[in-house]
Scaffold this active site. Sequence first.
Site, PDB file in Angstrom:
ATOM      1  N   SER A 139       0.907  -1.231   0.299  1.00 37.89           N
ATOM      2  CA  SER A 139      -0.052   0.125   0.046  1.00 37.89           C
ATOM      3  C   SER A 139       0.848   1.268   0.012  1.00 37.89           C
ATOM      4  CB  SER A 139      -0.811   0.077   1.125  1.00 37.89           C
ATOM      5  OG  SER A 139      -1.864   1.194   1.341  1.00 37.89           O
ATOM      6  N   LYS A 163      -8.481  -4.252 -15.304  1.00 40.98           N
ATOM      7  CA  LYS A 163      -8.936  -3.582 -16.657  1.00 40.98           C
ATOM      8  C   LYS A 163      -9.378  -2.395 -16.328  1.00 40.98           C
ATOM      9  CE  LYS A 163     -12.894  -4.352 -14.981  1.00 40.98           C
ATOM     10  NZ  LYS A 163     -12.680  -4.291 -13.546  1.00 40.98           N
TER      11      LYS A 163
END
Length: 333
Positions: A36, A96
């Site tokens: 992160s 995507k």
Amino acid sequence: MEEPVRWGVLATGKIAESFARELREVPGARLVAVGSRTQASADRFAAAYGGRPHGTYRALVEDPEVEVVYVATPHALHLEDTRMALEAGKHVLCEKPLTLNLSEAETLVALASTRGLFLMEAMWMACHPVVRAVADGLRSGRFGAPRQLHADLGFVVQVPPEHRLRDPALGAGALLDMGVYPLTLADLLLGPATEVRATAVLDERGVDVDVAVAARHGEAVSVSTASMTSASPRTASLATDTGRIDLPGDFHHPAYAVWTPVGGEPERIDPPEPVLGSGLGNEAAEVGRCVREGLGESPWVPHARSLRVMQLMDDVRRQIGVRYGADAAGVAT
């Protein structure tokens, strides 16, 4: 026994959480690390889903235990984050759309090929057992010759302006987030688009909030719609010369399909194999299979299709007047 595929998750947002949760259902897959932008976020994610927490993306891709990186950052960061993982020698599953435009996507495909690494766009729809059963049936001629496809995906999106779905700097818009599904389905079932016409409604920041795309695919046609403003049906229907296939609500991960031959009774098409979670697990299983077999790409989500759909979306954006910072080199002008 074959060694489990060792996954690292890059980013800790909603889709990363869904992926990590469904990865638990995939045989031969193990989450070993998460990265992160902050240590606190990585710690929280690791406590919920497992894995070693890293406070930077760089530390994640350099973790020697990580074998495959799942990139779950906003669209505009896919190029940077996927390239970083590939350069670190990791196989990659990238959310995507693969990138913001064709030029960026070609860069990643070339890099993966040069490095001998696996790369796949996270088009989980193409790995879903029901969608695959429909595609296989079409290829075998069971459903006749396809002629018309209608596919839609939309939601009422209520998020602040800085959210990735609203912020142009992060690749906001209905086309890239939702429209990529019906456009990919059209390519999967009908083949490459040979002619495209598009229209859209843009908000005050130039973000496409409603999009309609009509395309020709050889002897077939498709209509794809995407929306950030409406509770649209989220269905797909393919008419052939011998009947009709319907994918019900949430067509991109349907519970079943229905084949209705002309003059005949409807036939329900159930998943021919288990759906892992909502279908994200099937996507992860396909990546694992390909990595263990030494493949550079998946036959279910080939690079060529990802690049074709990316090029098509570039064309659509040219027609509707949507530009991103990454288009400075001349893409989507």
